[in-house]
Motif scaffolding. Structure first.
Motif, PDB file in Angstrom:
ATOM      1  N   ALA A  27       8.756 -37.557  62.622  1.00  0.00           N
ATOM      2  CA  ALA A  27       8.196 -38.067  64.109  1.00  0.00           C
ATOM      3  C   ALA A  27       7.231 -36.899  64.588  1.00  0.00           C
ATOM      4  O   ALA A  27       6.147 -37.446  65.180  1.00  0.00           O
ATOM      5  CB  ALA A  27       9.187 -38.175  64.984  1.00  0.00           C
ATOM      6  N   GLU A  28       7.325 -35.516  64.095  1.00  0.00           N
ATOM      7  CA  GLU A  28       6.336 -34.690  64.520  1.00  0.00           C
ATOM      8  C   GLU A  28       5.022 -34.895  63.600  1.00  0.00           C
ATOM      9  O   GLU A  28       3.759 -34.490  64.367  1.00  0.00           O
ATOM     10  CB  GLU A  28       7.038 -33.254  64.175  1.00  0.00           C
ATOM     11  CG  GLU A  28       8.101 -32.947  65.107  1.00  0.00           C
ATOM     12  CD  GLU A  28       8.656 -31.747  64.876  1.00  0.00           C
ATOM     13  OE1 GLU A  28       8.261 -31.008  63.811  1.00  0.00           O
ATOM     14  OE2 GLU A  28       9.946 -31.404  65.435  1.00  0.00           O
ATOM     15  N   PHE A  29       4.878 -35.633  62.521  1.00  0.00           N
ATOM     16  CA  PHE A  29       3.652 -35.837  61.871  1.00  0.00           C
ATOM     17  C   PHE A  29       3.317 -37.235  62.369  1.00  0.00           C
ATOM     18  O   PHE A  29       2.355 -37.642  61.759  1.00  0.00           O
ATOM     19  CB  PHE A  29       4.036 -35.495  60.487  1.00  0.00           C
ATOM     20  CG  PHE A  29       4.060 -34.521  59.980  1.00  0.00           C
ATOM     21  CD1 PHE A  29       2.870 -34.103  59.234  1.00  0.00           C
ATOM     22  CD2 PHE A  29       5.148 -33.867  59.657  1.00  0.00           C
ATOM     23  CE1 PHE A  29       2.988 -32.628  58.445  1.00  0.00           C
ATOM     24  CE2 PHE A  29       5.291 -32.576  59.099  1.00  0.00           C
ATOM     25  CZ  PHE A  29       4.045 -32.123  58.558  1.00  0.00           C
ATOM     26  N   GLY A  30       3.840 -37.863  63.271  1.00  0.00           N
ATOM     27  CA  GLY A  30       3.532 -39.237  63.780  1.00  0.00           C
ATOM     28  C   GLY A  30       4.050 -40.493  63.070  1.00  0.00           C
ATOM     29  O   GLY A  30       3.347 -41.448  63.314  1.00  0.00           O
ATOM     30  N   VAL A  31       4.976 -40.136  62.182  1.00  0.00           N
ATOM     31  CA  VAL A  31       5.271 -41.154  61.443  1.00  0.00           C
ATOM     32  C   VAL A  31       6.800 -41.603  61.924  1.00  0.00           C
ATOM     33  O   VAL A  31       7.771 -40.978  61.932  1.00  0.00           O
ATOM     34  CB  VAL A  31       5.512 -40.792  59.914  1.00  0.00           C
ATOM     35  CG1 VAL A  31       6.223 -41.815  59.102  1.00  0.00           C
ATOM     36  CG2 VAL A  31       4.222 -40.246  59.358  1.00  0.00           C
ATOM     37  N   HIS A  32       6.846 -43.038  62.435  1.00  0.00           N
ATOM     38  CA  HIS A  32       8.219 -43.518  63.241  1.00  0.00           C
ATOM     39  C   HIS A  32       8.483 -44.717  62.066  1.00  0.00           C
ATOM     40  O   HIS A  32       7.765 -45.649  62.201  1.00  0.00           O
ATOM     41  CB  HIS A  32       7.666 -44.152  64.598  1.00  0.00           C
ATOM     42  CG  HIS A  32       7.340 -42.684  65.158  1.00  0.00           C
ATOM     43  ND1 HIS A  32       8.164 -41.693  65.903  1.00  0.00           N
ATOM     44  CD2 HIS A  32       6.277 -42.452  65.442  1.00  0.00           C
ATOM     45  CE1 HIS A  32       7.579 -40.887  66.233  1.00  0.00           C
ATOM     46  NE2 HIS A  32       6.283 -41.159  66.363  1.00  0.00           N
ATOM     47  N   LEU A  33       9.571 -44.560  61.422  1.00  0.00           N
ATOM     48  CA  LEU A  33       9.934 -45.760  60.403  1.00  0.00           C
ATOM     49  C   LEU A  33      11.164 -46.442  61.019  1.00  0.00           C
ATOM     50  O   LEU A  33      11.853 -46.070  62.207  1.00  0.00           O
ATOM     51  CB  LEU A  33      10.556 -45.078  59.494  1.00  0.00           C
ATOM     52  CG  LEU A  33       9.660 -44.012  58.399  1.00  0.00           C
ATOM     53  CD1 LEU A  33      10.530 -43.443  57.442  1.00  0.00           C
ATOM     54  CD2 LEU A  33       8.588 -44.964  57.884  1.00  0.00           C
ATOM     55  N   PRO A  34      11.194 -47.829  60.677  1.00  0.00           N
ATOM     56  CA  PRO A  34      12.265 -48.574  61.299  1.00  0.00           C
ATOM     57  C   PRO A  34      13.722 -47.985  60.890  1.00  0.00           C
ATOM     58  O   PRO A  34      13.762 -47.126  59.918  1.00  0.00           O
ATOM     59  CB  PRO A  34      12.187 -49.981  60.493  1.00  0.00           C
ATOM     60  CG  PRO A  34      10.720 -49.991  60.111  1.00  0.00           C
ATOM     61  CD  PRO A  34      10.410 -48.340  59.722  1.00  0.00           C
TER      62      PRO A  34
END
Length: 199
Positions: A143-150
Motif C-alpha cells: 500500500a505504501e508503494f501504491g499497490v492495493h490488491l483485492p
C-alpha cells in the motif's frame, strides 16, 4: 518504512550518500581508485546490467509460450539464453503473478538481489525497515508503494539468499496484445519485477 520517503528514510539515504562520496573522494585522492573505472562500473550496472535486461526477459515470457515454460522450469538457463548471466544471477527462480497470487522479493539477511536482470538494488530494498516489514505486513508495504490488491489475492514473499535469487514475472497488462516485445519491455519496471509495483 514509507515509500513516499519519510523524513527518517530520507535522512538515512542522505547520510549514506555523503559517506559514500567521502570514501570515494579519499580513495580517488590517494590514487587507489580511478574515477573513470568507478563511472564505468556504475554505467555497466545502470545501463547494460540493469532492469532493461529483466524487462526483456518478461516481454519474451509474455510473447513466447515455449520460453515462458523454460523460464518457469529453469530460470537460470532461460535467462542465460538471452545473454543475461553472471555474478548474483547464478541461481535464479522466477515467480509469476496471477489473478490469485501476487509475489514480492526480499532478502531478510542482507541484500541478495539478481543483478544481471535487475541492476543495482534500490536503497529501500536494502533497508532494515523493508527487509523486516515486507515479511510481517506485506500488504501494508504494498500500500505504501501504491499497490492495493483485492482481498482475495494471496501475497507471497520470497526470501532471496546466496543459494537462490528471485525475480517476479508481472501479469501482462490487458489491451497489450498488439504490442511487440520492445514495446512490452518498455512497460516493465524494476519495481514490478521485485513485486512492489504493478505493470
Amino acid at each position: 518504512m514509507s515509500h513516499d520517503h519519510s523524513h527518517a528514510h530520507d535522512a538515512e539515504e542522505r547520510d549514506t550518500a555523503l559517506r559514500v562520496k567521502a570514501i570515494e573522494g579519499l580513495l580517488v585522492a590517494k590514487g587507489i581508485v580511478d574515477p573513470a573505472a568507478l563511472d564505468a562500473f556504475v554505467e555497466t550496472y545502470e545501463r547494460r546490467i540493469g532492469p532493461r535486461n529483466g524487462a526483456a526477459v518478461v516481454a519474451r515470457a509474455w510473447t513466447d509460450p515455449a520460453f515462458h515454460a523454460r523460464l518457469m522450469a529453469d530460470a537460470t538457463a532461460a535467462i542465460a539464453e538471452l545473454g543475461f548471466q553472471g555474478m548474483e544471477g547464478e541461481h535464479m527462480r522466477v515467480v509469476e503473478n496471477s489473478d490469485d497470487v501476487h509475489n514480492m522479493i526480499v532478502c531478510t539477511l542482507c541484500s541478495c538481489y539478481p543483478w544481471p536482470v535487475l541492476g543495482l538494488p534500490p536503497t529501500w530494498y536494502k533497508s532494515a525497515a523493508y527487509r523486516a516489514r515486507v515479511v510481517r505486513e506485506p500488504r501494508a508495504v504494498l500500500a505504501e508503494f501504491g499497490v492495493h490488491l483485492p482481498a482475495g489475492t494471496a501475497v507471497r514473499v520470497w526470501d532471496s539468499n546466496a543459494d537462490q535469487r528471485y525475480m517476479v514475472l508481472p501479469r501482462r497488462p490487458s489491451g497489450t496484445d498488439g504490442l511487440d516485445a520492445a514495446a512490452l519491455a518498455a512497460l516493465v519496471t524494476r519495481d514490478g519485477m521485485i513485486g512492489t509495483a504493478l505493470v
